[in-house]
Motif scaffolding. Structure first.
Motif, PDB file in Angstrom:
ATOM      1  N   THR A   1      37.643  56.275  95.036  1.00  0.00           N
ATOM      2  CA  THR A   1      37.754  56.859  93.785  1.00  0.00           C
ATOM      3  C   THR A   1      36.506  56.306  93.414  1.00  0.00           C
ATOM      4  O   THR A   1      36.319  57.714  92.563  1.00  0.00           O
ATOM      5  CB  THR A   1      38.981  55.645  93.118  1.00  0.00           C
ATOM      6  OG1 THR A   1      39.935  56.162  93.625  1.00  0.00           O
ATOM      7  CG2 THR A   1      38.777  55.951  91.787  1.00  0.00           C
ATOM      8  N   ALA A   2      35.581  55.273  93.429  1.00  0.00           N
ATOM      9  CA  ALA A   2      34.801  55.543  92.052  1.00  0.00           C
ATOM     10  C   ALA A   2      33.399  56.107  92.598  1.00  0.00           C
ATOM     11  O   ALA A   2      32.905  57.218  92.344  1.00  0.00           O
ATOM     12  CB  ALA A   2      33.779  53.994  92.508  1.00  0.00           C
ATOM     13  N   VAL A   3      33.200  56.359  94.249  1.00  0.00           N
ATOM     14  CA  VAL A   3      32.618  57.282  95.090  1.00  0.00           C
ATOM     15  C   VAL A   3      32.920  59.622  94.339  1.00  0.00           C
ATOM     16  O   VAL A   3      32.336  60.259  93.217  1.00  0.00           O
ATOM     17  CB  VAL A   3      32.397  57.246  96.099  1.00  0.00           C
ATOM     18  CG1 VAL A   3      31.859  58.786  96.554  1.00  0.00           C
ATOM     19  CG2 VAL A   3      32.075  56.405  96.465  1.00  0.00           C
ATOM     20  N   ALA A   4      33.747  59.792  94.210  1.00  0.00           N
ATOM     21  CA  ALA A   4      34.612  60.291  93.698  1.00  0.00           C
ATOM     22  C   ALA A   4      34.496  61.017  92.080  1.00  0.00           C
ATOM     23  O   ALA A   4      34.158  61.670  91.675  1.00  0.00           O
ATOM     24  CB  ALA A   4      35.712  60.799  94.379  1.00  0.00           C
ATOM     25  N   ALA A   5      33.911  59.998  91.048  1.00  0.00           N
ATOM     26  CA  ALA A   5      34.244  60.062  90.129  1.00  0.00           C
ATOM     27  C   ALA A   5      32.625  59.965  89.947  1.00  0.00           C
ATOM     28  O   ALA A   5      32.025  60.169  89.265  1.00  0.00           O
ATOM     29  CB  ALA A   5      34.632  58.196  88.725  1.00  0.00           C
TER      30      ALA A   5
ATOM     31  N   SER B   1      33.392  67.754  92.155  1.00  0.00           N
ATOM     32  CA  SER B   1      35.033  67.554  92.510  1.00  0.00           C
ATOM     33  C   SER B   1      35.524  67.606  93.310  1.00  0.00           C
ATOM     34  O   SER B   1      35.749  67.556  94.458  1.00  0.00           O
ATOM     35  CB  SER B   1      36.339  68.261  92.117  1.00  0.00           C
ATOM     36  OG  SER B   1      37.534  68.078  91.914  1.00  0.00           O
ATOM     37  N   TYR B   2      35.684  65.704  93.959  1.00  0.00           N
ATOM     38  CA  TYR B   2      36.463  65.414  96.094  1.00  0.00           C
ATOM     39  C   TYR B   2      37.111  64.906  95.300  1.00  0.00           C
ATOM     40  O   TYR B   2      37.907  63.592  94.663  1.00  0.00           O
ATOM     41  CB  TYR B   2      35.147  64.794  96.113  1.00  0.00           C
ATOM     42  CG  TYR B   2      33.739  65.645  96.764  1.00  0.00           C
ATOM     43  CD1 TYR B   2      34.284  66.348  98.066  1.00  0.00           C
ATOM     44  CD2 TYR B   2      32.781  65.084  96.006  1.00  0.00           C
ATOM     45  CE1 TYR B   2      32.914  66.993  98.462  1.00  0.00           C
ATOM     46  CE2 TYR B   2      31.813  66.448  96.742  1.00  0.00           C
ATOM     47  CZ  TYR B   2      31.868  67.024  97.618  1.00  0.00           C
ATOM     48  OH  TYR B   2      30.852  67.727  98.144  1.00  0.00           O
ATOM     49  N   ASP B   3      38.615  65.056  96.470  1.00  0.00           N
ATOM     50  CA  ASP B   3      39.237  64.563  96.603  1.00  0.00           C
ATOM     51  C   ASP B   3      39.449  62.615  97.318  1.00  0.00           C
ATOM     52  O   ASP B   3      39.525  62.201  98.536  1.00  0.00           O
ATOM     53  CB  ASP B   3      40.638  64.556  96.883  1.00  0.00           C
ATOM     54  CG  ASP B   3      41.942  63.642  97.477  1.00  0.00           C
ATOM     55  OD1 ASP B   3      42.364  63.010  97.363  1.00  0.00           O
ATOM     56  OD2 ASP B   3      42.903  64.700  97.469  1.00  0.00           O
ATOM     57  N   PRO B   4      39.468  61.801  96.458  1.00  0.00           N
ATOM     58  CA  PRO B   4      39.269  60.425  97.172  1.00  0.00           C
ATOM     59  C   PRO B   4      39.842  60.409  98.607  1.00  0.00           C
ATOM     60  O   PRO B   4      40.075  59.109  98.950  1.00  0.00           O
ATOM     61  CB  PRO B   4      39.434  59.264  95.472  1.00  0.00           C
ATOM     62  CG  PRO B   4      40.055  59.974  94.876  1.00  0.00           C
ATOM     63  CD  PRO B   4      39.893  61.791  95.174  1.00  0.00           C
TER      64      PRO B   4
ATOM     65  N   VAL C   1      30.757  47.422  94.990  1.00  0.00           N
ATOM     66  CA  VAL C   1      29.587  48.512  95.169  1.00  0.00           C
ATOM     67  C   VAL C   1      30.641  49.842  93.931  1.00  0.00           C
ATOM     68  O   VAL C   1      30.391  50.365  93.312  1.00  0.00           O
ATOM     69  CB  VAL C   1      29.711  48.993  96.551  1.00  0.00           C
ATOM     70  CG1 VAL C   1      28.591  50.571  95.912  1.00  0.00           C
ATOM     71  CG2 VAL C   1      28.807  48.653  97.170  1.00  0.00           C
ATOM     72  N   ALA C   2      32.407  49.131  94.152  1.00  0.00           N
ATOM     73  CA  ALA C   2      32.467  50.468  93.218  1.00  0.00           C
ATOM     74  C   ALA C   2      33.342  50.072  91.686  1.00  0.00           C
ATOM     75  O   ALA C   2      32.590  51.149  91.141  1.00  0.00           O
ATOM     76  CB  ALA C   2      34.429  49.756  93.329  1.00  0.00           C
ATOM     77  N   GLU C   3      32.757  48.761  91.434  1.00  0.00           N
ATOM     78  CA  GLU C   3      32.266  48.082  90.327  1.00  0.00           C
ATOM     79  C   GLU C   3      30.903  49.087  90.000  1.00  0.00           C
ATOM     80  O   GLU C   3      30.071  49.161  88.777  1.00  0.00           O
ATOM     81  CB  GLU C   3      31.975  46.880  89.643  1.00  0.00           C
ATOM     82  CG  GLU C   3      33.339  46.272  90.452  1.00  0.00           C
ATOM     83  CD  GLU C   3      33.428  45.237  89.646  1.00  0.00           C
ATOM     84  OE1 GLU C   3      32.684  44.579  88.709  1.00  0.00           O
ATOM     85  OE2 GLU C   3      34.978  44.531  89.803  1.00  0.00           O
ATOM     86  N   ALA C   4      29.659  49.093  90.691  1.00  0.00           N
ATOM     87  CA  ALA C   4      28.020  49.407  90.824  1.00  0.00           C
ATOM     88  C   ALA C   4      27.996  50.490  90.204  1.00  0.00           C
ATOM     89  O   ALA C   4      27.396  51.255  89.603  1.00  0.00           O
ATOM     90  CB  ALA C   4      27.450  49.026  91.605  1.00  0.00           C
ATOM     91  N   LEU C   5      28.786  51.155  90.988  1.00  0.00           N
ATOM     92  CA  LEU C   5      29.054  52.775  90.710  1.00  0.00           C
ATOM     93  C   LEU C   5      29.078  53.205  89.204  1.00  0.00           C
ATOM     94  O   LEU C   5      28.799  54.383  88.495  1.00  0.00           O
ATOM     95  CB  LEU C   5      30.158  53.863  91.645  1.00  0.00           C
ATOM     96  CG  LEU C   5      28.944  53.188  92.579  1.00  0.00           C
ATOM     97  CD1 LEU C   5      29.992  54.100  94.225  1.00  0.00           C
ATOM     98  CD2 LEU C   5      27.904  54.332  93.186  1.00  0.00           C
ATOM     99  N   ALA C   6      30.425  52.363  88.538  1.00  0.00           N
ATOM    100  CA  ALA C   6      30.821  52.581  86.987  1.00  0.00           C
ATOM    101  C   ALA C   6      29.703  51.813  86.441  1.00  0.00           C
ATOM    102  O   ALA C   6      30.083  52.805  84.942  1.00  0.00           O
ATOM    103  CB  ALA C   6      31.875  52.270  86.660  1.00  0.00           C
ATOM    104  N   LEU C   7      28.226  51.411  86.378  1.00  0.00           N
ATOM    105  CA  LEU C   7      27.600  50.824  85.693  1.00  0.00           C
ATOM    106  C   LEU C   7      27.241  51.854  84.925  1.00  0.00           C
ATOM    107  O   LEU C   7      26.782  53.545  85.091  1.00  0.00           O
ATOM    108  CB  LEU C   7      26.222  50.008  86.174  1.00  0.00           C
ATOM    109  CG  LEU C   7      26.447  49.049  87.050  1.00  0.00           C
ATOM    110  CD1 LEU C   7      25.260  48.679  87.730  1.00  0.00           C
ATOM    111  CD2 LEU C   7      26.846  47.311  85.948  1.00  0.00           C
ATOM    112  N   PRO C   8      26.278  51.575  83.507  1.00  0.00           N
ATOM    113  CA  PRO C   8      26.536  52.955  82.383  1.00  0.00           C
ATOM    114  C   PRO C   8      25.096  53.064  82.477  1.00  0.00           C
ATOM    115  O   PRO C   8      24.213  52.803  83.617  1.00  0.00           O
ATOM    116  CB  PRO C   8      26.928  51.871  81.341  1.00  0.00           C
ATOM    117  CG  PRO C   8      25.874  50.470  81.691  1.00  0.00           C
ATOM    118  CD  PRO C   8      26.616  50.099  83.042  1.00  0.00           C
ATOM    119  N   ASP C   9      24.833  54.389  82.359  1.00  0.00           N
ATOM    120  CA  ASP C   9      23.812  55.301  82.619  1.00  0.00           C
ATOM    121  C   ASP C   9      22.255  54.199  82.076  1.00  0.00           C
ATOM    122  O   ASP C   9      21.389  54.606  82.646  1.00  0.00           O
ATOM    123  CB  ASP C   9      23.379  56.235  81.639  1.00  0.00           C
ATOM    124  CG  ASP C   9      24.643  57.767  82.169  1.00  0.00           C
ATOM    125  OD1 ASP C   9      25.164  57.058  83.287  1.00  0.00           O
ATOM    126  OD2 ASP C   9      24.736  58.757  81.243  1.00  0.00           O
ATOM    127  N   SER C  10      22.667  53.855  81.158  1.00  0.00           N
ATOM    128  CA  SER C  10      21.060  52.740  81.157  1.00  0.00           C
ATOM    129  C   SER C  10      21.484  51.707  81.967  1.00  0.00           C
ATOM    130  O   SER C  10      20.310  51.843  82.277  1.00  0.00           O
ATOM    131  CB  SER C  10      21.902  51.862  79.766  1.00  0.00           C
ATOM    132  OG  SER C  10      22.489  50.974  80.157  1.00  0.00           O
TER     133      SER C  10
END
Length: 396
Positions: free
Chosen positions: A79-83, A92-95, A284-293
């Motif tokens: 889900t994080a990769v798709a997001a 757009s990818y289906d996780p 890594v799922a959490e890492a992909l959601a890190l802010p742009d900063s």
């Protein structure tokens, strides 16, 4: 006699006979033996974000991923990769059906090529290319067809006419890497448009290695090939956490592609590792959601390090090619009176206490890569400064 066999046949499969110990293992061992600064192999000498490391510890303690994770990867990471693909590129990818987690990008490359190639299929790869490309094409029984990036105006560039001319009726697949290791080239919108048009015209599959997607500099832009017209349905895109978050030892990569292509790649992948890195997948799922900063700071830190090493190499007498992406600098040693990158790199630890990689190992046309040498700048600033000091005193 003990240890002997009655067969005269070599132990190693003939498809792999040309591949010995990787140059990275050889040069890293040389660094250890001589105490030299290792600017050869591309791994950072510091860990990534503390909160991501702690996320892995938390997963271990909570019993997440300590047993086999799902074959395609844990739902949270898919889900994080798709997001990430949606947020960054509008893809757009289906996780559940279009994302596959792999043991790093290396396994993703292997599984994709083993799945998609039949013996005799031709694969066009941009030369110089990461050494696993050649080995994986060979294991799949394919034939590699290199299209060489050549220096032009201080950087390495793709000749689109040469690319078109390389396509034959036997071409099955284009293997594209941008940002490009080892040259540091980032393919432009115009170049990628031409690649996409060629793939559509000739009905080719494309595997695109985008592990350095977050390391682009000086106004360069990473553009996923899958976002170009006609490409989503024919493109296997490969990403990785190692280069972006500086946890290369975790070996967490992924594939995004349409369901049919993901199913094919998964069919090969399940008989390689099956699954890997269970607790790290949660981190890594959490890492992909890190802010742009985070991504901006990471890129800026690497840009500063690139500039330190590039300036030092120029002062030491190397010709330095522009690095628009990745964390590598390619140099030409001919201004130093040298022409053999292998000999130069094998002697460099004793001469200057620094390890680098000869680019010729990434070429089928070894002579085309002979004078080029790659340095990695993903190291602490004080390490780079010491390496520069040593290289400036390189004896003639």
């Amino acid at each position: 006699m003990a240890g002997m066999t009655s067969s005269a046949r070599p132990f190693l499969n003939r498809r792999l006979a040309e591949f010995g110990t990787t140059i990275f293992a050889e040069m890293s061992a040389l660094a250890v033996r001589t105490g030299a600064i290792n600017l050869g192999q591309g791994f950072p000498d510091t860990d990534g974000p503390e909160e991501i490391r702690e996320a892995a510890v938390r997963a271990l303690r909570d019993g997440l991923g300590n047993q086999y994770p799902p074959g395609p990867g844990i739902p949270e990471l898919r889900t994080a990769v798709a997001a990430h693909q949606q947020r960054r590129y509008g893809l757009s990818y289906d996780p559940d059906t279009e994302v596959l987690v792999t043991a790093g990008a290396t396994e993703a490359i292997a599984a994709a090529l083993l799945a998609l190639l039949e013996p005799g299929d031709e694969v066009i790869a941009l030369e110089p290319y990461y050494d696993s490309y050649a080995a994986c094409i060979a294991m799949a029984g394919g034939t590699r067809v290199p299209v060489t990036l050549r220096p032009h105006d201080g950087a390495f560039r793709l000749d689109l006419d040469e690319l078109r001319a390389a396509v034959t009726d036997r071409t099955r697949l284009l293997l594209v890497n941008t940002p490009h290791n080892p040259t540091g080239t980032v393919l432009t919108r115009e170049e990628l448009t031409a690649v996409a048009e060629l793939a559509v015209e000739r009905d080719l599959l494309v595997v695109t290695d985008e592990v350095y997607e977050h390391l682009v500099f000086d106004g360069a832009e990473h553009l996923p090939l899958a976002a170009f017209p006609g490409m989503r349905e024919r493109t296997v895109t490969i990403g990785s956490a190692g280069k972006t978050f500086s946890f290369t030892g975790w070996k967490v990569g992924w594939v995004t592609a349409p369901p049919g292509l993901v199913t094919a790649v998964r069919s090969a992948k399940q008989f390689l590792t099956y699954v890997s890195a269970g607790p790290f997948q949660y981190a890594v799922a959490e890492a992909l959601a890190l802010p742009d900063s985070y991504f901006e700071s990471f890129r800026e830190d690497m840009r500063v390090k690139r500039d330190i090493l590039a300036a030092g190499l120029k002062e030491a007498g190397f010709q330095v090619y522009s690095t628009a992406g990745t964390y590598f600098i390619t140099t030409d040693i001919r201004p130093l009176g040298e022409s053999d990158g292998f000999a130069f790199c094998r002697a460099l630890p004793e001469r200057a206490g620094v390890v680098a990689i000869p680019n010729a190992v990434f070429y089928d046309h070894r002579e085309a890569g002979a004078p080029f040498v790659r340095f990695a700048f993903c190291k602490r600033t004080e390490v780079l400064e010491e390496a520069v000091r040593r290289l400036k005193s390189l004896p003639a």
